[in-house]
Design a protein around this motif. Structure first.
Motif, PDB file in Angstrom:
ATOM      1  N   MET A 150       0.815  -1.217   0.000  1.00  0.00           N
ATOM      2  CA  MET A 150       0.000   0.000   0.000  1.00  0.00           C
ATOM      3  C   MET A 150       0.844   1.260   0.000  1.00  0.00           C
ATOM      4  N   SER A 151       0.179   2.362  -0.321  1.00  0.00           N
ATOM      5  CA  SER A 151       0.769   3.705  -0.235  1.00  0.00           C
ATOM      6  C   SER A 151      -0.142   4.582   0.605  1.00  0.00           C
ATOM      7  N   LEU A 152       0.434   5.284   1.557  1.00  0.00           N
ATOM      8  CA  LEU A 152      -0.287   6.306   2.319  1.00  0.00           C
ATOM      9  C   LEU A 152       0.057   7.633   1.655  1.00  0.00           C
ATOM     10  N   ILE A 153      -0.926   8.215   0.990  1.00  0.00           N
ATOM     11  CA  ILE A 153      -0.688   9.381   0.134  1.00  0.00           C
ATOM     12  C   ILE A 153      -0.809  10.686   0.906  1.00  0.00           C
ATOM     13  N   SER A 154      -1.832  10.799   1.757  1.00  0.00           N
ATOM     14  CA  SER A 154      -1.942  12.007   2.578  1.00  0.00           C
ATOM     15  C   SER A 154      -2.719  11.716   3.847  1.00  0.00           C
ATOM     16  N   VAL A 155      -2.391  12.506   4.861  1.00  0.00           N
ATOM     17  CA  VAL A 155      -3.080  12.464   6.151  1.00  0.00           C
ATOM     18  C   VAL A 155      -3.446  13.893   6.484  1.00  0.00           C
ATOM     19  N   ARG A 156      -4.735  14.160   6.625  1.00  0.00           N
ATOM     20  CA  ARG A 156      -5.205  15.495   6.985  1.00  0.00           C
ATOM     21  C   ARG A 156      -5.916  15.385   8.329  1.00  0.00           C
ATOM     22  N   VAL A 157      -5.431  16.152   9.291  1.00  0.00           N
ATOM     23  CA  VAL A 157      -6.028  16.172  10.628  1.00  0.00           C
ATOM     24  C   VAL A 157      -6.789  17.468  10.762  1.00  0.00           C
ATOM     25  N   PHE A 158      -8.057  17.376  11.197  1.00  0.00           N
ATOM     26  CA  PHE A 158      -8.806  18.606  11.404  1.00  0.00           C
ATOM     27  C   PHE A 158      -9.676  18.500  12.634  1.00  0.00           C
ATOM     28  N   PHE A 159     -10.040  19.677  13.147  1.00  0.00           N
ATOM     29  CA  PHE A 159     -10.828  19.806  14.364  1.00  0.00           C
ATOM     30  C   PHE A 159     -12.077  20.603  14.036  1.00  0.00           C
ATOM     31  N   LYS A 160     -13.122  20.375  14.776  1.00  0.00           N
ATOM     32  CA  LYS A 160     -14.322  21.195  14.670  1.00  0.00           C
ATOM     33  C   LYS A 160     -14.500  21.872  16.014  1.00  0.00           C
ATOM     34  N   LYS A 161     -14.452  23.198  15.997  1.00  0.00           N
ATOM     35  CA  LYS A 161     -14.574  23.965  17.230  1.00  0.00           C
ATOM     36  C   LYS A 161     -15.873  24.755  17.216  1.00  0.00           C
ATOM     37  N   CYS A 162     -16.632  24.639  18.284  1.00  0.00           N
ATOM     38  CA  CYS A 162     -17.864  25.403  18.441  1.00  0.00           C
ATOM     39  C   CYS A 162     -17.756  26.256  19.695  1.00  0.00           C
TER      40      CYS A 162
END
Length: 197
Positions: A150-162
């Motif tokens: 396999m290939s891990l192409i991208s990792v995007r970490v995001f948060f949702k703040k309220c």
């Protein structure tokens, strides 16, 4: 400044290439399907939590179809595992946290919607997972390969703040507020580990 700390010498490999729009990208690949008992780890740099309780991770990856690889033992996999490890600072080293499931917390086993054979172009899969509640100052993400190609192409970490303050307004539990999101891009490190007995 894009600094990467590669702790592995023969499991996950950092590869440079181009995406569909010919922009340069870096991926991590692993394909040790001919060797039994694989246990290869890849870990991000420390990611600050920034006060959020829940984190979302978007993964883009491709997986080779095991049936398309000739003469392999029955240990070929088409999945990998996503883990996280909470910490109050950037304390990870080559040997800590240990390269095994405990002390990490497993988020999920990730499987592709589509795999590819040698004659086909790599099919890109996108999966989003979330985890929490988090309580420490930050965390690391880790990826465990147990015998995939396999290939891990991208990792995007995001948060949702309220906002936690809503004056004179009641929100029923069945209604979800949409919140702004914040992204955190991260670097990845890798490590070959022997299977713990």
């Amino acid at each position: 400044n894009d600094t990467r700390y590669v702790l592995s010498y023969h499991s996950w490999e950092e590869v440079s290439g181009y995406d569909d729009s010919m922009s340069p990208i870096r991926t991590y690949q692993v394909c040790n399907v001919r060797q039994p008992n694989q246990n290869n780890w890849l870990r991000t740099d420390f990611i600050p939590r920034k006060g959020v309780l829940r984190v979302y991770v978007e993964l883009k990856f491709s997986v080779r179809d095991c049936a398309s690889i000739p003469n392999i033992p029955g240990s070929c996999k088409e999945t990998f595992n996503l883990f996280y490890y909470e910490s109050d600072g950037d304390t990870a080293t080559d040997n800590s946290p240990l390269w095994r499931e405990n002390p990490y917390v497993k988020v999920d086993t990730i499987a592709p919607d589509e795999s590819f054979s040698l004659l086909e172009a790599g099919r890109i899969n996108t999966k989003v997972r979330s985890f929490g509640p988090l309580s420490r100052d930050g965390f690391y993400l880790a990826f465990q390969d147990l015998g995939a190609c396999m290939s891990l192409i991208s990792v995007r970490v995001f948060f949702k703040k309220c906002s936690t303050t809503i004056a004179n307004f009641s929100v029923p539990s069945s209604l979800h507020l949409l919140c702004c999101s914040e992204e955190q891009h991260t670097n990845i490190v890798s490590r070959t580990g022997g299977r713990e007995r």
